[in-house]
Design a protein around this motif. Structure first.
Motif, PDB file in Angstrom:
ATOM      1  N   HIS A 136      -7.355   0.231  15.824  1.00  0.00           N
ATOM      2  CA  HIS A 136      -6.225   1.404  16.037  1.00  0.00           C
ATOM      3  C   HIS A 136      -6.375   2.567  15.150  1.00  0.00           C
ATOM      4  N   PRO A 137      -7.510   3.227  15.548  1.00  0.00           N
ATOM      5  CA  PRO A 137      -7.690   4.553  14.558  1.00  0.00           C
ATOM      6  C   PRO A 137      -6.677   5.181  14.269  1.00  0.00           C
ATOM      7  N   ALA A 138      -5.694   5.570  15.206  1.00  0.00           N
ATOM      8  CA  ALA A 138      -4.592   6.318  14.971  1.00  0.00           C
ATOM      9  C   ALA A 138      -3.411   5.870  13.935  1.00  0.00           C
ATOM     10  N   SER A 139      -3.683   4.601  13.632  1.00  0.00           N
ATOM     11  CA  SER A 139      -2.670   3.825  13.123  1.00  0.00           C
ATOM     12  C   SER A 139      -2.339   4.482  11.672  1.00  0.00           C
ATOM     13  N   THR A 140      -1.306   4.531  11.174  1.00  0.00           N
ATOM     14  CA  THR A 140      -0.914   5.157   9.800  1.00  0.00           C
ATOM     15  C   THR A 140      -0.361   4.154   8.823  1.00  0.00           C
ATOM     16  N   VAL A 141      -0.553   2.762   9.079  1.00  0.00           N
ATOM     17  CA  VAL A 141       0.106   1.832   8.545  1.00  0.00           C
ATOM     18  C   VAL A 141      -0.370   1.980   6.992  1.00  0.00           C
ATOM     19  N   THR A 142       0.630   1.954   6.190  1.00  0.00           N
ATOM     20  CA  THR A 142       0.385   1.869   4.550  1.00  0.00           C
ATOM     21  C   THR A 142       0.788   0.725   3.899  1.00  0.00           C
ATOM     22  N   VAL A 143       0.238   0.091   2.911  1.00  0.00           N
ATOM     23  CA  VAL A 143       0.420  -1.215   2.304  1.00  0.00           C
ATOM     24  C   VAL A 143       0.852  -1.033   0.798  1.00  0.00           C
ATOM     25  N   SER A 144       2.041  -1.619   0.611  1.00  0.00           N
ATOM     26  CA  SER A 144       2.562  -1.387  -0.944  1.00  0.00           C
ATOM     27  C   SER A 144       2.407  -2.976  -1.513  1.00  0.00           C
ATOM     28  N   ALA A 145       2.507  -2.882  -2.860  1.00  0.00           N
ATOM     29  CA  ALA A 145       2.679  -4.561  -3.406  1.00  0.00           C
ATOM     30  C   ALA A 145       3.353  -4.423  -4.542  1.00  0.00           C
ATOM     31  N   THR A 146       4.170  -5.540  -4.780  1.00  0.00           N
ATOM     32  CA  THR A 146       4.678  -5.551  -5.929  1.00  0.00           C
ATOM     33  C   THR A 146       3.807  -6.329  -6.843  1.00  0.00           C
ATOM     34  N   ILE A 147       4.291  -6.346  -8.490  1.00  0.00           N
ATOM     35  CA  ILE A 147       3.276  -6.970  -9.386  1.00  0.00           C
ATOM     36  C   ILE A 147       4.116  -7.754 -10.297  1.00  0.00           C
ATOM     37  N   GLY A 148       5.340  -8.122  -9.987  1.00  0.00           N
ATOM     38  CA  GLY A 148       6.065  -9.287 -10.396  1.00  0.00           C
ATOM     39  C   GLY A 148       7.339  -8.475 -11.218  1.00  0.00           C
ATOM     40  N   ASP A 149       8.304  -9.427 -11.844  1.00  0.00           N
ATOM     41  CA  ASP A 149       9.454  -8.726 -12.116  1.00  0.00           C
ATOM     42  C   ASP A 149       9.240  -8.449 -13.627  1.00  0.00           C
ATOM     43  N   ASP A 150       8.393  -8.813 -14.217  1.00  0.00           N
ATOM     44  CA  ASP A 150       8.063  -8.179 -15.490  1.00  0.00           C
ATOM     45  C   ASP A 150       6.563  -8.327 -16.123  1.00  0.00           C
ATOM     46  N   CYS A 151       6.135  -7.716 -17.163  1.00  0.00           N
ATOM     47  CA  CYS A 151       4.716  -7.845 -17.416  1.00  0.00           C
ATOM     48  C   CYS A 151       4.850  -7.931 -18.939  1.00  0.00           C
ATOM     49  N   ALA A 152       3.678  -8.759 -19.680  1.00  0.00           N
ATOM     50  CA  ALA A 152       3.791  -9.195 -20.820  1.00  0.00           C
ATOM     51  C   ALA A 152       3.017  -8.062 -21.848  1.00  0.00           C
ATOM     52  N   SER A 153       2.039  -7.366 -21.219  1.00  0.00           N
ATOM     53  CA  SER A 153       1.112  -6.601 -22.097  1.00  0.00           C
ATOM     54  C   SER A 153       0.619  -5.380 -21.217  1.00  0.00           C
ATOM     55  N   MET A 154       0.047  -4.403 -21.773  1.00  0.00           N
ATOM     56  CA  MET A 154      -0.629  -3.452 -21.096  1.00  0.00           C
ATOM     57  C   MET A 154      -1.865  -3.949 -20.534  1.00  0.00           C
ATOM     58  N   GLU A 155      -2.513  -4.973 -21.052  1.00  0.00           N
ATOM     59  CA  GLU A 155      -3.711  -5.558 -20.077  1.00  0.00           C
ATOM     60  C   GLU A 155      -3.365  -6.231 -19.418  1.00  0.00           C
ATOM     61  N   GLN A 156      -2.286  -6.956 -19.254  1.00  0.00           N
ATOM     62  CA  GLN A 156      -1.833  -7.731 -17.978  1.00  0.00           C
ATOM     63  C   GLN A 156      -1.463  -6.828 -16.879  1.00  0.00           C
ATOM     64  N   LEU A 157      -0.771  -5.772 -17.348  1.00  0.00           N
ATOM     65  CA  LEU A 157      -0.391  -4.535 -16.129  1.00  0.00           C
ATOM     66  C   LEU A 157      -1.646  -4.069 -15.601  1.00  0.00           C
TER      67      LEU A 157
END
Length: 237
Positions: free
Chosen positions: A56-77
């Motif tokens: 469907h070349p005319a599709s404008t679907v966009t995908v978002s994602a969550t990465i967790g409720d928290d993060c322990a470090s900059m490296e993990q992020l």
């Protein structure tokens, strides 16, 4: 306005794509408000999205994602964000425990400097602190965030019952005046569309209201999904 639907499998993503959903949100819906979906499952969904875009070349679907409720470090992020961006995610959603964390700002600013689209998620309680909301929206806009949204931890009550209409409308209007894309989600039902459409957020997010027995851990209901897509289409005409 666009419709965002949280999905946790290829079958759910395919169902949403077939129904004409604009925004897919990759999320583990079995626990937490912004729980991170397994990377393997995420990659499989993104592959299905790529096939959909080719078909469907005319599709404008966009995908978002969550990465967790928290993060322990900059490296993990960095690892979590890099993995999803490399797989093809368009937008990353961040809870306040991450976007407000002073220890993670250097990493976040690095991604923003590379034009990565980030959405800062506010809770109803954070919106209720009006001075805080105004201050943070201005800061997020200045930092180059793509957008903001409000979402709930308690899914038993819709966001429209947890945030008064004046505050919700003020949040939407101020965010848009600062060139931030703004969304509203959290325990919403199809019946909430009429009220929210009058406030004109850029998108409205659904999960539990579209699931079997109104339980977000259950599978999406094809009939509820189609009803919501049709209702949204009628409103936007």
């Amino acid at each position: 306005m666009q419709l965002l639907v949280s999905v946790n499998s290829v079958s759910e993503a395919s169902l949403a794509l077939s129904a004409g959903v604009d925004l897919l949100d990759l999320k583990d819906t079995t626990y937490g408000a912004l729980a991170m979906l397994d990377m393997g499952v995420s990659q499989a969904i993104l592959q299905a999205v790529r096939h959909h875009r080719i078909a469907h070349p005319a599709s404008t679907v966009t995908v978002s994602a969550t990465i967790g409720d928290d993060c322990a470090s900059m490296e993990q992020l960095k690892q979590r964000m890099d993995a999803r961006l490399e797989a093809g995610v368009d937008i990353i959603k961040l809870p306040a425990t991450i976007w407000l964390d002073s220890d993670l700002q250097t990493t976040l600013q690095r991604f923003l400097g590379h034009q990565v689209s980030l959405i800062a998620v506010f809770s109803p309680a954070e919106l209720a602190e009006h001075a805080f909301m105004h201050e943070k929206l201005a800061e997020l806009s200045a930092k180059g965030y793509f957008g903001v949204m409000v979402d709930t931890i308690d899914k038993h009550m819709p966001v429209t019952a947890q945030v008064d209409q004046h505050t919700l409308r003020a949040f939407i209007q101020l965010a848009q005046s600062l060139a931030l894309t703004v969304g509203v989600a959290g325990g919403l039902q199809v019946s909430d569309l009429k009220l929210l459409s009058l406030m004109r957020p850029d998108y409205i997010g659904f999960r539990s209201g579209l699931c079997e027995q109104q339980q977000r851990k259950n599978c999406l209901s094809a009939s509820m999904l189609m009803t919501t897509v049709e209702k949204m289409s009628d409103i936007c005409q």
